[in-house]
Scaffold this motif. Structure first.
Motif, PDB file in Angstrom:
ATOM      1  N   MET A 265       0.818  -1.208   0.000  1.00 52.56           N
ATOM      2  CA  MET A 265       0.000   0.000   0.000  1.00 52.56           C
ATOM      3  C   MET A 265       0.854   1.261   0.000  1.00 52.56           C
ATOM      4  SD  MET A 265      -1.460  -0.192   3.922  1.00 52.56           S
ATOM      5  CE  MET A 265      -1.597   1.551   4.277  1.00 52.56           C
ATOM      6  N   ILE A 266       2.201   1.112  -0.135  1.00 52.86           N
ATOM      7  CA  ILE A 266       3.085   2.268  -0.200  1.00 52.86           C
ATOM      8  C   ILE A 266       3.002   2.924  -1.569  1.00 52.86           C
ATOM      9  CG2 ILE A 266       5.495   3.043  -0.127  1.00 52.86           C
ATOM     10  CD1 ILE A 266       4.472   2.377   2.597  1.00 52.86           C
ATOM     11  N   ARG A 267       3.148   2.099  -2.601  1.00 52.45           N
ATOM     12  CA  ARG A 267       3.088   2.627  -3.972  1.00 52.45           C
ATOM     13  C   ARG A 267       2.200   1.754  -4.845  1.00 52.45           C
ATOM     14  NH1 ARG A 267       8.776   4.111  -6.480  1.00 52.45           N
ATOM     15  NH2 ARG A 267       9.229   1.902  -6.078  1.00 52.45           N
ATOM     16  N   GLY A 268       1.225   1.119  -4.226  1.00 54.01           N
ATOM     17  CA  GLY A 268       0.325   0.247  -4.967  1.00 54.01           C
ATOM     18  C   GLY A 268      -1.121   0.720  -4.842  1.00 54.01           C
ATOM     19  N   THR A 269      -1.947   0.293  -5.764  1.00 56.29           N
ATOM     20  CA  THR A 269      -3.373   0.626  -5.753  1.00 56.29           C
ATOM     21  C   THR A 269      -4.183  -0.646  -5.608  1.00 56.29           C
ATOM     22  OG1 THR A 269      -3.018   2.547  -7.174  1.00 56.29           O
ATOM     23  CG2 THR A 269      -5.260   1.697  -7.045  1.00 56.29           C
ATOM     24  N   SER A 270      -5.160  -0.594  -4.717  1.00 55.59           N
ATOM     25  CA  SER A 270      -6.041  -1.736  -4.509  1.00 55.59           C
ATOM     26  C   SER A 270      -7.453  -1.222  -4.285  1.00 55.59           C
ATOM     27  CB  SER A 270      -5.569  -2.554  -3.297  1.00 55.59           C
ATOM     28  OG  SER A 270      -6.513  -3.568  -2.992  1.00 55.59           O
ATOM     29  N   LEU A 271      -8.390  -1.691  -5.099  1.00 61.46           N
ATOM     30  CA  LEU A 271      -9.795  -1.314  -4.954  1.00 61.46           C
ATOM     31  C   LEU A 271     -10.661  -2.565  -5.053  1.00 61.46           C
ATOM     32  CD1 LEU A 271      -9.997   1.959  -7.088  1.00 61.46           C
ATOM     33  CD2 LEU A 271     -10.107   1.776  -4.595  1.00 61.46           C
ATOM     34  N   LEU A 272     -11.521  -2.741  -4.067  1.00 56.92           N
ATOM     35  CA  LEU A 272     -12.396  -3.908  -3.999  1.00 56.92           C
ATOM     36  C   LEU A 272     -13.805  -3.468  -3.602  1.00 56.92           C
ATOM     37  CD1 LEU A 272      -9.999  -6.218  -1.968  1.00 56.92           C
ATOM     38  CD2 LEU A 272     -10.687  -6.630  -4.348  1.00 56.92           C
ATOM     39  N   PRO A 273     -14.816  -4.201  -4.035  1.00 60.30           N
ATOM     40  CA  PRO A 273     -16.168  -3.938  -3.525  1.00 60.30           C
ATOM     41  C   PRO A 273     -16.224  -4.228  -2.022  1.00 60.30           C
ATOM     42  CG  PRO A 273     -16.252  -5.264  -5.524  1.00 60.30           C
ATOM     43  CD  PRO A 273     -14.821  -5.236  -5.085  1.00 60.30           C
ATOM     44  N   ALA A 274     -16.725  -3.286  -1.258  1.00 63.12           N
ATOM     45  CA  ALA A 274     -16.792  -3.470   0.192  1.00 63.12           C
ATOM     46  C   ALA A 274     -17.718  -4.615   0.585  1.00 63.12           C
ATOM     47  CB  ALA A 274     -17.250  -2.169   0.863  1.00 63.12           C
ATOM     48  N   VAL A 275     -18.642  -4.991  -0.303  1.00 69.99           N
ATOM     49  CA  VAL A 275     -19.578  -6.075   0.006  1.00 69.99           C
ATOM     50  C   VAL A 275     -18.864  -7.421   0.126  1.00 69.99           C
ATOM     51  CG1 VAL A 275     -21.595  -4.945  -0.992  1.00 69.99           C
ATOM     52  CG2 VAL A 275     -20.103  -6.325  -2.457  1.00 69.99           C
ATOM     53  N   TYR A 276     -17.641  -7.515  -0.410  1.00 69.28           N
ATOM     54  CA  TYR A 276     -16.873  -8.744  -0.234  1.00 69.28           C
ATOM     55  C   TYR A 276     -16.667  -9.064   1.241  1.00 69.28           C
ATOM     56  CZ  TYR A 276     -15.572  -9.029  -5.201  1.00 69.28           C
ATOM     57  OH  TYR A 276     -15.595  -9.161  -6.575  1.00 69.28           O
ATOM     58  N   ASP A 277     -16.724  -8.025   2.056  1.00 72.06           N
ATOM     59  CA  ASP A 277     -16.551  -8.218   3.498  1.00 72.06           C
ATOM     60  C   ASP A 277     -17.615  -9.164   4.045  1.00 72.06           C
ATOM     61  OD1 ASP A 277     -15.380  -7.642   6.057  1.00 72.06           O
ATOM     62  OD2 ASP A 277     -17.097  -6.355   6.476  1.00 72.06           O
ATOM     63  N   ASP A 278     -18.831  -9.024   3.560  1.00 74.62           N
ATOM     64  CA  ASP A 278     -19.912  -9.889   4.034  1.00 74.62           C
ATOM     65  C   ASP A 278     -19.687 -11.337   3.621  1.00 74.62           C
ATOM     66  OD1 ASP A 278     -21.212  -7.699   5.137  1.00 74.62           O
ATOM     67  OD2 ASP A 278     -22.268  -7.247   3.261  1.00 74.62           O
ATOM     68  N   VAL A 279     -19.093 -11.533   2.442  1.00 72.77           N
ATOM     69  CA  VAL A 279     -18.797 -12.888   1.971  1.00 72.77           C
ATOM     70  C   VAL A 279     -17.707 -13.511   2.826  1.00 72.77           C
ATOM     71  CG1 VAL A 279     -18.007 -14.261   0.002  1.00 72.77           C
ATOM     72  CG2 VAL A 279     -19.463 -12.257  -0.372  1.00 72.77           C
ATOM     73  N   ILE A 280     -16.675 -12.721   3.115  1.00 71.41           N
ATOM     74  CA  ILE A 280     -15.540 -13.222   3.902  1.00 71.41           C
ATOM     75  C   ILE A 280     -15.979 -13.596   5.314  1.00 71.41           C
ATOM     76  CG2 ILE A 280     -13.319 -12.545   4.920  1.00 71.41           C
ATOM     77  CD1 ILE A 280     -12.877 -10.804   2.411  1.00 71.41           C
ATOM     78  N   LYS A 281     -16.845 -12.797   5.903  1.00 68.62           N
ATOM     79  CA  LYS A 281     -17.251 -12.995   7.295  1.00 68.62           C
ATOM     80  C   LYS A 281     -18.033 -14.283   7.521  1.00 68.62           C
ATOM     81  CE  LYS A 281     -17.418  -8.193   8.911  1.00 68.62           C
ATOM     82  NZ  LYS A 281     -18.319  -7.074   9.296  1.00 68.62           N
TER      83      LYS A 281
END
Length: 366
Positions: free
Chosen positions: A63-79
């Motif tokens: 996360m120093i020089r990288g970009t990461s974007l994910l749908p926040a709804v993935y959180d519900d799947v992971i949980k």
């Protein structure tokens, strides 16, 4: 005693020599101090987060020089995995803010209050509890002369500063913390997260959790343990910054070597007859060389003491003028700098000793 006589024979030259060498040492210390400050500030946030796994967008490594974007709804799947104790989304965005009608940039970090992802340390005030509250870095606060209960403008929104954090100065920018819900509301694509911070109920389940996430949404994530993710960010920081600081420190070392070589060469030429007398009396070259090496080490060590004494107030002054500049120097760093200065001194002395070879004993009668 002969070396001491050489030193005190011309006091003004001695003072100027010591100050010149001390300034080179201060430069090297300052570059090393900035590097250490950047190294700590850039990854302090990651270090302080209690995470068993970091989940990022596929192909993202840091996360120093990288970009990461994910749908926040993935959180519900992971949980849905019962082995997971908590899964927290965090959104990181470089954002323009207005302070006292001036524009500035912060790494705006949106997190769920009370969960992982917030500021590592609060040095004044408290953490965010609701929307339209913000925690800012202490260096950013000092630079813009703002404190708790002042305001910051993001777009057209007025945010109240409720806390000031430390360990959140990444040199080129500083972290600022708001609620995840608020940060998602200010972008045109709401419902995003940069990463998920995963904590397991039991440490033995970390590997199983990783396999579960990869199987649940294959090809969507890059998943790292806390140790690996920290190493990735340190490596990225060193790859981007270390070569620059190393080059500047090397220039300082070269300048130091040149100054010492010139001073020692001048001393040898001025005392050419003295060295001729010592040669005619049977003094071996190794003895004459040792005099010059001893002279170089005395000059360097005295300058080292002067440099260390002057460095800390100068560093404080620079940090006061430019609060985003943070220097970190400890006794271990000073020891290695002293060792490097001694090596440079010996090298410079040996280069200057070549002039002794050209001195003939019969010159004493000239």
């Amino acid at each position: 005693m002969y070396v001491i006589r050489i030193l005190i024979n011309q006091p003004l030259r001695l003072i100027l020599t010591l100050l010149g060498i001390a300034l080179c040492i201060i430069l090297i210390m300052f570059i090393l101090g900035i590097y250490n400050g950047v190294a700590e500030g850039s990854v302090e946030y990651i270090k302080k987060i209690k995470a068993d796994l970091w989940v990022l967008q596929a192909n993202s490594t840091n996360m120093i020089r990288g970009t990461s974007l994910l749908p926040a709804v993935y959180d519900d799947v992971i949980k849905t995995d019962t082995m997971i104790k908590s899964a927290t989304p965090v959104l990181l965005l470089l954002t323009n803010v207005k302070v006292h009608n001036q524009s500035a940039t912060v790494l705006l970090t949106g997190y769920v209050p009370g969960s992982e992802g917030g500021p590592p340390r609060i040095v004044e005030g408290r953490g965010v509890q609701k929307n339209y509250e913000i925690v800012i870095d202490k260096s950013f606060a000092a630079k813009h002369k703002i404190r708790v209960n002042n305001i910051i403008i993001i777009k057209e929104d007025t945010l109240n500063i409720v806390g000031i954090s430390s360990g959140t100065n990444a040199f080129v920018t500083q972290y600022a913390f708001v609620t995840l819900k608020y940060e998602q509301s200010i972008i045109e694509l709401p419902g995003l997260a940069s990463l998920f911070i995963i904590n397991a109920k039991h440490k033995n389940d970390i590997s199983s959790i990783r396999k579960y996430i990869e199987a649940k949404l294959p090809g969507r994530f890059s998943i790292y343990t806390h140790e690996v993710f920290l190493k990735n960010n340190i490596a990225e920081m060193e790859a981007g910054i270390l070569p620059l600081f190393f080059a500047i420190a090397t220039i300082g070392g070269v300048v130091l070597a040149i100054i010492l070589s010139l001073i020692l060469s001048v001393n040898i030429l001025e005392r050419r007859k003295d060295f001729a007398i010592m040669k005619i009396l049977g003094s071996p070259n190794i003895y004459l060389y040792s005099l010059i090496i001893f002279l170089a080490l005395i000059l360097s060590l005295i300058s080292e003491v002067i440099g260390v004494v002057l460095y800390f107030p100068l560093a404080k002054l620079i940090e006061k003028v430019s609060p985003e500049v943070t220097t970190v120097i400890n006794f271990e760093h000073i020891f290695y700098i002293t060792l490097a200065v001694c090596v440079i001194s010996i090298f410079s002395a040996l280069m200057s000793c070549k002039r002794i070879k050209s001195i003939y004993p019969l010159e004493v009668f000239a």
